[in-house]
Design a protein around this motif. Structure first.
Motif: not given
Length: 124
Positions: A43-70
Motif C-alpha cells: 500500500k502507499e505511505r499514508e499520513a498519520v499525524a502532523t504537527i507545527y513544531t513552533r506553536d504545536g498545532d496538530t492534525y490527526h488522520a480520521s482513522f487514528v483520531k481519538g487513539r493516537f496523539t502527536i
C-alpha cells in the motif's frame, strides 16, 4: 538535510499501546512541521499525524483520531506519537518526516526528510 532517527516500535496485542519517538539532528522548531506516516506492504505511505513544531498545532488522520496523539518536546528535541487502543490494521512501518509545508489546521505535506522507519506490529 535533517537526519531523523525513530525509536519505540515493537509488538503488542490488540488494545495495547506504543510510544514512538523521533529525534532530529537540528532543532525541531527550525523544521516548521514534522509528522508521522505509515506504510503497509503493498500500500502507499499514508499520513498519520502532523504537527507545527513552533506553536504545536496538530492534525490527526480520521482513522487514528481519538487513539493516537502527536506531540513535540522542544527540550528533548523530539516529536512523539502515542498510540493507544491499537488494532491489527495499525500494523505497519512508521516513518518520521520533517520539512513539511504547513497547509493550515496543523496539517502539512511535501515532506523533504525521512527517517528509516520503525515497525509496529499488533496481534490479535
Amino acid at each position: 538535510q535533517v537526519r531523523l532517527v525513530e525509536s519505540g516500535g515493537g509488538s503488542v496485542q490488540v488494545g495495547g499501546s506504543l510510544r514512538l519517538s523521533c529525534a532530529a539532528s537540528v532543532p525541531i522548531v527550525d523544521t516548521l512541521c514534522m509528522g508521522w506516516y505509515r506504510q503497509i506492504p503493498g500500500k502507499e505511505r499514508e499520513a498519520v499525524a502532523t504537527i507545527y513544531t513552533r506553536d504545536g498545532d496538530t492534525y490527526h488522520a480520521s482513522f487514528v483520531k481519538g487513539r493516537f496523539t502527536i506531540s513535540r518536546d522542544k527540550d528533548k528535541n523530539t516529536v512523539d506519537l502515542q498510540m493507544n487502543s491499537l488494532r491489527p490494521e495499525d500494523t505497519a512501518m512508521y516513518y518520521c518526516a520533517a520539512g513539511g509545508i504547513p497547509r493550515g489546521g496543523g496539517y502539512c505535506s511535501g515532506f523533504t526528510d525521512w527517517g528509516q522507519g520503525t515497525q509496529a506490529t499488533v496481534s490479535s
